[in-house]
Design an enzyme around this catalytic site. Structure first.
Site, PDB file in Angstrom:
ATOM      1  N   ASP A  64       7.219  10.704   7.683  1.00 25.99           N
ATOM      2  CA  ASP A  64       8.179  10.024   6.820  1.00 25.99           C
ATOM      3  C   ASP A  64       8.094  10.533   5.385  1.00 25.99           C
ATOM      4  OD1 ASP A  64       9.440   8.452   8.561  1.00 25.99           O
ATOM      5  OD2 ASP A  64       8.398   6.594   8.059  1.00 25.99           O
ATOM      6  N   LYS A 118      13.579   9.263   5.427  1.00 25.66           N
ATOM      7  CA  LYS A 118      14.878   8.670   5.084  1.00 25.66           C
ATOM      8  C   LYS A 118      14.857   8.291   3.607  1.00 25.66           C
ATOM      9  CE  LYS A 118      14.795   6.093   9.338  1.00 25.66           C
ATOM     10  NZ  LYS A 118      13.515   5.429   9.260  1.00 25.66           N
ATOM     11  N   GLY A 175       2.109   3.370   4.825  1.00 30.24           N
ATOM     12  CA  GLY A 175       1.581   2.001   4.899  1.00 30.24           C
ATOM     13  C   GLY A 175       1.230   1.606   6.316  1.00 30.24           C
ATOM     14  N   ILE A 224       4.908  -3.157   9.115  1.00 29.68           N
ATOM     15  CA  ILE A 224       5.352  -3.914   7.940  1.00 29.68           C
ATOM     16  C   ILE A 224       6.477  -3.133   7.278  1.00 29.68           C
ATOM     17  CG2 ILE A 224       4.689  -4.836   5.679  1.00 29.68           C
ATOM     18  CD1 ILE A 224       1.999  -5.506   6.857  1.00 29.68           C
ATOM     19  N   MET A 268      10.660  -2.468  -1.680  1.00 31.25           N
ATOM     20  CA  MET A 268      12.026  -1.921  -1.811  1.00 31.25           C
ATOM     21  C   MET A 268      12.889  -2.815  -2.709  1.00 31.25           C
ATOM     22  SD  MET A 268      12.432  -1.274   2.289  1.00 31.25           S
ATOM     23  CE  MET A 268      11.713  -2.852   2.686  1.00 31.25           C
TER      24      MET A 268
HETATM   25  C1  LIG Z   1      10.208   1.147   4.068  1.00 31.72           C
HETATM   26  S1  LIG Z   1       8.974   0.351   3.161  1.00 31.72           S
HETATM   27  C2  LIG Z   1       7.569   0.821   4.060  1.00 31.72           C
HETATM   28  C3  LIG Z   1       6.390  -0.045   3.804  1.00 31.72           C
HETATM   29  C4  LIG Z   1       5.173   0.416   4.544  1.00 31.72           C
HETATM   30  N1  LIG Z   1       5.345   0.340   5.956  1.00 31.72           N
HETATM   31  C5  LIG Z   1       3.905  -0.360   4.140  1.00 31.72           C
HETATM   32  O1  LIG Z   1       3.331  -1.049   4.970  1.00 31.72           O
HETATM   33  O2  LIG Z   1       3.500  -0.222   2.988  1.00 31.72           O
HETATM   34  C6  LIG Z   1       8.900   1.324   1.730  1.00 31.72           C
HETATM   35  C7  LIG Z   1       8.581   0.523   0.494  1.00 31.72           C
HETATM   36  O3  LIG Z   1       7.195   0.223   0.456  1.00 31.72           O
HETATM   37  C8  LIG Z   1       6.757   0.220  -0.896  1.00 31.72           C
HETATM   38  N2  LIG Z   1       5.739   1.263  -1.041  1.00 31.72           N
HETATM   39  C9  LIG Z   1       5.275   2.065  -0.094  1.00 31.72           C
HETATM   40  N3  LIG Z   1       4.315   2.873  -0.575  1.00 31.72           N
HETATM   41  C10 LIG Z   1       4.205   2.575  -1.884  1.00 31.72           C
HETATM   42  C11 LIG Z   1       3.387   3.057  -2.937  1.00 31.72           C
HETATM   43  N4  LIG Z   1       2.497   4.019  -2.733  1.00 31.72           N
HETATM   44  N5  LIG Z   1       3.525   2.511  -4.148  1.00 31.72           N
HETATM   45  C12 LIG Z   1       4.397   1.519  -4.357  1.00 31.72           C
HETATM   46  N6  LIG Z   1       5.193   1.040  -3.395  1.00 31.72           N
HETATM   47  C13 LIG Z   1       5.107   1.539  -2.179  1.00 31.72           C
HETATM   48  C14 LIG Z   1       7.957   0.505  -1.752  1.00 31.72           C
HETATM   49  O4  LIG Z   1       8.522  -0.708  -2.128  1.00 31.72           O
HETATM   50  C15 LIG Z   1       8.841   1.249  -0.794  1.00 31.72           C
HETATM   51  O5  LIG Z   1      10.199   1.193  -1.194  1.00 31.72           O
END
Ligand SMILES: C[S@@+](CC[C@H](N)C(=O)[O-])C[C@H]1O[C@@H](n2cnc3c(N)ncnc32)[C@H](O)[C@@H]1O
Length: 465
Positions: free
Chosen positions: A255, A277, A309, A313, A390
């Site tokens: 991703d 994406k 992440g 989630i 997000m």
């Molecule tokens: C589609 S979601 C995926 C979340 C992911 N599955 C998780 O558990 O962290 C993507 C959002 O997660 C947040 N995010 C993910 N990694 C981040 C990071 N390193 N710093 C800040 N926000 C992050 C942001 O809000 C981003 O727009």
């Protein structure tokens, strides 16, 4: 090669350790574990060796090493000398040379007929690491790395495989056929079931594969998909399991938020496919990603689907898993550290604290079509620490929603951009000036908005000098 690595059976064999200190005790321990009858010659014993004595693991001949003491003992098969006295070590060495007994003088390779390697013990599987006596510390570091990569359940795996060896021999007559069978089996989901103690499931796979060979003459390729949580950015936040499965994979689908350093932890020959994406640009549509995983797995490939992440989630991991189930593809999911946990920690505050908040809400700040609207009334009155994923684009609505429901405008807000990476930027403000701050400081995704009194703990956790 300086030394030939061989594994020697010393069960019930007499072995001699000269010295009663910590080093001698560590060496004695290895001999004890391998089932030797261990005699220790030393004028006195230090704590670790006393422990072996108290547990009945060694026989102690009190005194200084001499030919007279040895005269009363069964001649040893192997000798270790680990004393601080160079003259004693020399005497032991000379005695062993005369009698043709292999000897090891601790830390003096010039007086060693054999050396004791660092060991990763997954009995009956044993991995020995040696630097030819040049750097025991380096060997121990390598051992530590291997220890983390090889789950402790590997011992059970070796037992299970051992039990089936004869049956496979009876079912597959050719040596090449058996080799191909084991290679196929030990590369797939069987391993994971066995090392995690799911022996019934592992045995079912084994039986099924044997049956396949008997009926069709070969094992059908059976690919697998690993939905792996790669954590929020810092490669060190991957779990051991994530790393292990990533390194087993033939194809990596990754991703946008997965750093390239993590993708590069895969095997060099693994194929890498970017499937990220962005809001208006999708390298592949969601359905195509699912289909790609299915197609690759059907070709017998092990597919690592790396997600930022945690896969479950806001990661659409469950949708992908469902698609795999529908298509009869076996899969595993590896949890990852979600952005909320990683970012708050790296920004210096917890998500819960007895004095401030007992609960956390993870909220999708960007509403997808058809998804439930954010319940600001519930959030504003919950006392939760709120983590908006997000949410940057939608921050005016978030601010308005919470203030309209009566939240204190002075509630602290932390906006963490690129959390846990080298480019992490954290901005602290209040709910009232959050939108303005986001504009002024030009915050861009990926970023989290964290709202809650618990952010105040940050000041307590900073060193005062
Ligand atoms: C589609 S979601 C995926 C979340 C992911 N599955 C998780 O558990 O962290 C993507 C959002 O997660 C947040 N995010 C993910 N990694 C981040 C990071 N390193 N710093 C800040 N926000 C992050 C942001 O809000 C981003 O727009």
């Amino acid at each position: 090669m300086d030394y030939l690595p061989i594994f020697v059976n010393i069960k019930q064999q007499h072995c001699l350790i000269v010295g009663g200190g910590a080093v001698a005790a560590r060496k004695a321990d290895l001999f004890i574990q391998a089932g030797a009858i261990v005699t220790v010659i030393a004028p006195k014993l230090k704590t670790e060796m006393k422990h072996h004595l108290a547990n009945g693991k060694i026989v102690w001949q009190m005194g200084v090493f001499s030919a007279e003491i040895l005269a009363n003992l069964t001649p040893p098969k192997y000798v270790i000398s680990a004393t601080d006295e160079q003259s004693v070590n020399q005497a032991v060495y000379q005695y062993c040379q005369q009698k043709n007994i292999p000897v090891n003088v601790a830390d003096q390779t010039q007086y060693c007929d054999f050396i004791l390697p660092a060991i990763v013990d997954r009995n009956p599987m044993t991995i020995a690491i040696s630097t030819g006596g040049r750097s025991p510390v380096l060997a121990r570091l390598m051992k530590a790395r291997l220890e983390t990569m090889i789950p402790s359940g590997f011992s059970k795996l070796a037992d299970l495989v051992g039990r089936y060896r004869q049956k496979v021999k009876n079912s597959i007559s050719s040596l090449d056929g058996r080799k191909a069978f084991w290679e196929n089996l030990l590369d797939g989901s069987f391993i994971d079931k066995a090392v995690h103690g799911k022996f019934n499931e592992a045995e079912q796979i084994l039986e099924y594969k044997i049956q396949q060979v008997v009926e069709n003459g070969q094992v059908e390729p059976s690919g697998e998909v690993y939905l792996i949580g790669a954590g929020p950015g810092d490669p060190d936040l991957m779990t051991f399991k994530a790393l292990r499965l990533l390194q087993q994979a033939d194809v990596i689908l990754y991703d946008r938020l997965v750093p390239i350093e993590i993708v590069d932890m895969a095997r060099r020959e693994a194929e890498r496919i970017y499937v990220g994406k962005k809001e208006k640009y999708h390298a592949l549509e969601q359905e195509d990603i699912g289909q790609l995983m299915v197609d690759l797995a059907k070709q017998g490939k092990r597919v690592a689907r790396l997600k930022g992440g945690d896969p479950y989630i806001f990661g659409r991991g469950a949708e992908e898993a469902e698609f795999l189930v529908k298509n009869n593809i076996s899969y595993q999911v590896v949890p990852g550290i979600t952005a909320a946990a990683g970012c708050s920690m790296y920004a210096g505050f917890p998500l819960t604290h007895r004095d401030f908040s007992q609960s956390v809400a993870l909220v999708a700040g960007h509403q997808q079509a058809g998804a439930k609207a954010i319940d600001y009334a519930r959030l504003a009155n919950s006392g939760d620490t709120m983590v908006f994923y997000m949410g940057i684009k939608n921050s005016p609505k978030i601010q308005q929603g919470l203030l309209e429901q009566g939240m204190n405008p002075d509630t602290p807000v932390a906006i963490i951009e690129n959390g846990t990476t080298l480019n992490q930027k954290e901005t602290i403000c209040t709910l009232e000036n959050m939108v303005e701050t986001i504009k002024e400081t030009k915050i861009k995704p990926p970023a989290l908005i964290i709202v809650g009194e618990v952010i105040k703990v940050r000041d307590r956790l900073r060193p005062t000098n």
